[in-house]
Design an enzyme around this catalytic site. Structure first.
Site, short mmCIF file in Angstrom:
data_model
loop_
_atom_site.label_atom_id
_atom_site.label_comp_id
_atom_site.label_asym_id
_atom_site.label_seq_id
_atom_site.Cartn_x
_atom_site.Cartn_y
_atom_site.Cartn_z
N GLY D 152 0.76 -1.25 -0.07
CA GLY D 152 -0.10 0.00 -0.06
C GLY D 152 0.96 1.15 -0.01
O GLY D 152 2.23 1.27 0.32
N CYS D 153 0.19 2.45 -0.35
CA CYS D 153 0.96 3.59 -0.59
C CYS D 153 1.26 4.38 0.64
O CYS D 153 2.73 4.46 1.00
CB CYS D 153 0.10 4.86 -1.14
N TYR D 154 0.62 4.15 1.77
CA TYR D 154 1.13 4.54 3.02
C TYR D 154 2.03 3.58 3.80
O TYR D 154 2.93 3.95 4.37
CB TYR D 154 -0.15 4.71 3.94
N ALA D 155 1.69 2.46 3.65
CA ALA D 155 2.55 1.34 4.04
C ALA D 155 3.97 1.44 3.52
O ALA D 155 5.01 1.45 4.19
CB ALA D 155 1.98 0.06 3.81
N ALA D 157 5.65 4.12 2.41
CA ALA D 157 6.17 5.25 3.08
C ALA D 157 6.73 5.07 4.48
O ALA D 157 7.84 5.37 4.91
CB ALA D 157 5.38 6.38 3.16
#
Lengths: 346, 346, 346, 346
Positions: D152-155, D157
């Site tokens: 995932g994108c947040y994950a 980062a």
């Protein structure tokens, strides 16, 4: 291509927005190697100044020295402010380099330059040598150029919209064309200015240099001086992009299908310039970060006005991208080398 | 003024952007009390839907019912989409209320309405009764109006720029005026649309409804139909504001000072419309959140084109603000009551 | 209130963003008249500099002179940069004026001031006289203040979120609270800076002064120094607004309903500070252009962390708005006088 | 590499933002040819839908059919919404294709998936087969993967910021890490939503899914479940970018230089992940349009908190870019193939 066969590139004025975009494009151009960066301020480690280049191997940015530059490079892009850029370009050209100048200094005859830029022109010898680099309309001359005057950002957007009609003799002499053009603020350069602070420019919009923008004579010159252009330049609250709407009094009986045919033929072999399908209106986001120019036409029957819409990224097709395109032509590369990125949307 | 003497106000279409702005303005208007809010969706607690009104005492938003509305209100603002709004306005007017309609439904004769809106017009009786509310140019009629057609946002920006010249007979019959206009996206309403999502519209700019915007005949009607207007409407990546640049072929020998004098006289007593000092160009931020219209002129001698620049907040002078201004005229309040806010800058 | 009975107001530092917002608010405050504007640069006609005030009758902006100022005013707002502001405030207070200082100069004891601001503090006499103007928590002292230290923008957003808990003794001594705060760039002032140009800051986000922001000790002082605060300050690509998220290790067994009760009671009589309904998260747009502070709480059971969200307009509740609120308290006006605007949405 | 030797690529879910970015990247990847595009809506001519690809030769977008897809492709990227994507990925994998799934469907064990996504999980067989594609930390497994769960994108980062510490055992068991993360709105997908319209989101900022974001267990799983993460997710008024600030209670006596050494070693051979020089704070613009992750650390001595800042482009390193990076690993290409673009600044 081996690294040792690559063309050695210098960029003078590397810290401005045009300069940064040149760095970005040259880093992705497989026939070149970046050997020299100079700036009038901000000398030092390039990646510390420009964190977007983290990981790249860049030469340090140094104070400009023509001898050092000439030794380090085969071809140089000069992207200094108008008034300073042309002199540096001429100097490097005299040292035998091929030079691409991104300023306005080599684009106009001396009288027009001095009237619109309010600065002394460079010696006429250089003005006569410099080839105007509107790539799609001057390919043959560009291929053999050694000193190139890269077009202005507004001028590029407007000329790609108007030259097809001009070359077909479709402007009656004395016609006035009104161009309402809007630009992202990166076109104004990296110098700080109160009106360009985000707190001032966000949620804002306004014209500037009304009736006095220096790209006006550049456009008129390419149209043959028989057509007058009123160019209104305006700031959009965004970093990149130029959108030009040209309004042409349409006295012909030529219809829109014929007009579209003129554009289709004019740009048949142009990889970067496209008349969009009839129902698609150009938008800035579609060309952002790419060297593309998107065009569209509309004939308003009620007022007999032909509208031509033109969208480019001012830092690419309007500056560094077209400069690299011209570099490709001058060096025998495919026109698209290093310029194959599509627009960064969304 | 005691609370009991205040005029009871209803807003039908309270959840759209024009409706929200009406709520905001009426809450700050000391001669009114907000007694009725209706919407076609989003009924319920108004402050839950619109947290900007936290702390305000607002009536619940209910599904529209003409009888309930008529009982609760003295004057109603109708801010529904065109096609629905005029019918509601007529219905409430028949019940004896004073009605201000913000849609396009009451602004045009039936033939023009149906041609440009592509919807059936309301009965001609209402069209003939409705007074066009371009406040500065129709004050006397507005004072006695009971059914008011509030002007369109683009139309307001353009007309405030062009009517002074038209009333002085300065457009030769058959003149075509080109208007390049740009708007924040709130003008498109609160309905969701892919092209209006921030991911699509940020860093973007494009025209829409080219040559077909329904405010075109509204402008031409007020100019007397002898002048054709080509209106290009474009989206800016911001919420609020309209910026119109009018380009007028200038065949007179009248100079710019005389033109400025025309504007100065036209708006001498207009608290919201100002020809800015010569060196100041209108900008959207200066009028954001206010009911002001800022104007400026430039005569381009090279092309004999008169330019007029006009900046408004589309939700204020272009919609809710002018509606309240008209309300003030209709009810004998000072024109500025509830409209004294200055532009929210920065 | 007749014009002659109005309190005569001066603003020193009128051209900064805090100063402009003060002008805007005072123009809408019926108990005052603006009689004096001073700035260190940009003297001259105020409406030429700030076209948002077109139509207003404003005194010219002049170079600051304490004698002239003292003669012209009853109360003065000083909104100069920290380091200059406090001295001017002290000087005007010595001349018998009531003074509201918007800088950081009068908010801290000398040792903390000098450590965090890296500038010499004003004489301790003034520091001891100055009343800290966090309106909701210091009303009684503010009412009788003659020299007022208006809170910092970040400090206001954070303190309105944390003081209710602190006053209830809900932070164990030695607790560290982490505050992740984001601000629009107007908080950085009107001086030009490369990083604040729109071309740099649009589409951007980054922290600054990490662990070193000078509002940190201001917050800790109001919390009683037994609680440590880690304040991260970050720039949003917009002009206005501060959003603070406070993360509090939650070692109590107190549940969220009880926490909400603490806030509800704390701000029961506060017209500008609201704990939103449970399901509504504060957003910046709802408070933009208003003096409101919107709060919300969330207790994360998984990590036993209490989150408090706080949203203000940095130029209103974070600066000029709270300054006017304090002015109202000092002069016996209703707290909301001149501050009744709701958030400018959309 | 000849065209016939290129790997034939399909993209299912090509019209979403992740899908569009995949198209853009694959068009620039010299070892691939795009042979199949499918979507659940918007079938037809891809360049008419996405004018940024004008000039590219793209297959038409068709309704998804697993047999057609399997015949046309060697490797497929599936970028459908969570809940639909995993099933399609499994189906294509069963047909013998290599599959890279960009959704959340293959990243978690069934219980966690169902608890946080509130949807039924895909059969456990596929969950066990799928390799988690955090490229820098799982290279060896990725090289042999045939079914890949792209993070995932947040994950991404957050994990690139935290894994170096976790692998060194630097979180005491039971530590809670607070992560305050901000994202551009393209992360929410291309579906329309009122809160994501520009008129609502411009000049705005707010958290969403507080304490409930589904990337939370994804992060905790990779950290080994002994560390709790409080993840606050917030919307920035821009299209692209994720900025995560991690706050870690720092109970060690390890100093900042040692921490920096951990990161330097962890990412020594990672072409896309860089701990910036000490004085340079990550900013979103520097990574926009690139596959880079920029990191920085700060140890706040006053509160004994270690801060780690992490910036990525959510559509690149947070989605399509990392997917292509994983594709490169799976197929033996250099990790940077097709991913060499630098950040598009300004």
């Amino acid at each position: 291509m081996g690294h040792s066969e690559r063309i050695r590139i210098g960029i003078v004025g590397a810290t401005g927005y045009g300069g940064q975009e040149l760095v970005r494009l040259i880093l992705g151009h497989q026939g070149t190697v970046l050997t020299y960066l100079a700036a009038t301020s901000d000398v030092g480690d390039a990646t510390a100044l420009f964190p977007q280049f983290t990981g790249a191997s860049l030469p340090n940015i140094q104070a400009y020295d023509s001898a050092v530059c000439a030794q380090a490079c085969d071809t140089v892009f000069v992207a200094l402010p108008s008034g300073a850029s042309g002199t540096v370009a001429a100097e490097l050209w005299e040292r035998g380099l091929r030079v691409i100048d991104l300023s306005g200094d080599l684009r106009l005859p001396p009288d027009l330059y001095e009237a619109w830029y309010e600065k002394p022109a460079v010696p006429v010898k250089y003005l006569e040598t410099a080839v105007y680099g509107l790539s799609e309309w001057n390919r043959e001359q560009i291929r053999t150029a050694t000193l190139l005057a890269n077009p202005g950002c507004y001028a590029t957007a407007v000329l790609l919209a108007l030259v097809p009609l001009a070359r077909q003799g479709m402007f009656a002499p004395g016609t006035s064309v009104t161009v309402d053009a809007k630009s992202g603020v990166s076109g104004a350069g990296r110098g700080t200015k109160l009106a360009h602070q985000l707190a001032e420019l966000a949620d804002n919009f306004f014209p500037y240099r009304v009736g006095a923008h220096q790209h006006t004579p550049e456009v008129e010159q390419q149209l043959g001086f028989s057509t007058r252009v009123l160019l209104t330049t305006q700031l959009l609250p965004m970093a990149r992009g130029i959108y030009a709407c040209a309004y042409i009094p349409w006295l012909h009986d030529m219809g829109e299908a014929d007009v579209r045919q003129v554009y289709a033929e004019a740009y048949e072999d142009a990889p970067f310039v496209t008349l969009l399908p009839d129902e698609v209106i150009p938008q800035l986001k579609a060309v952002r970060g790419s060297n593309s120019c998107h065009l569209q036409t509309r004939l308003d029957e009620r007022t007999r006005t032909l509208m031509v819409f033109s969208a480019i990224d001012n830092l690419q097709k309007g500056a560094a991208g077209q400069a690299v395109q011209n570099f490709n032509l001058m060096h025998g590369f495919s026109e698209m080398t290093g310029l194959s990125a599509y627009g960064l949307a969304p």
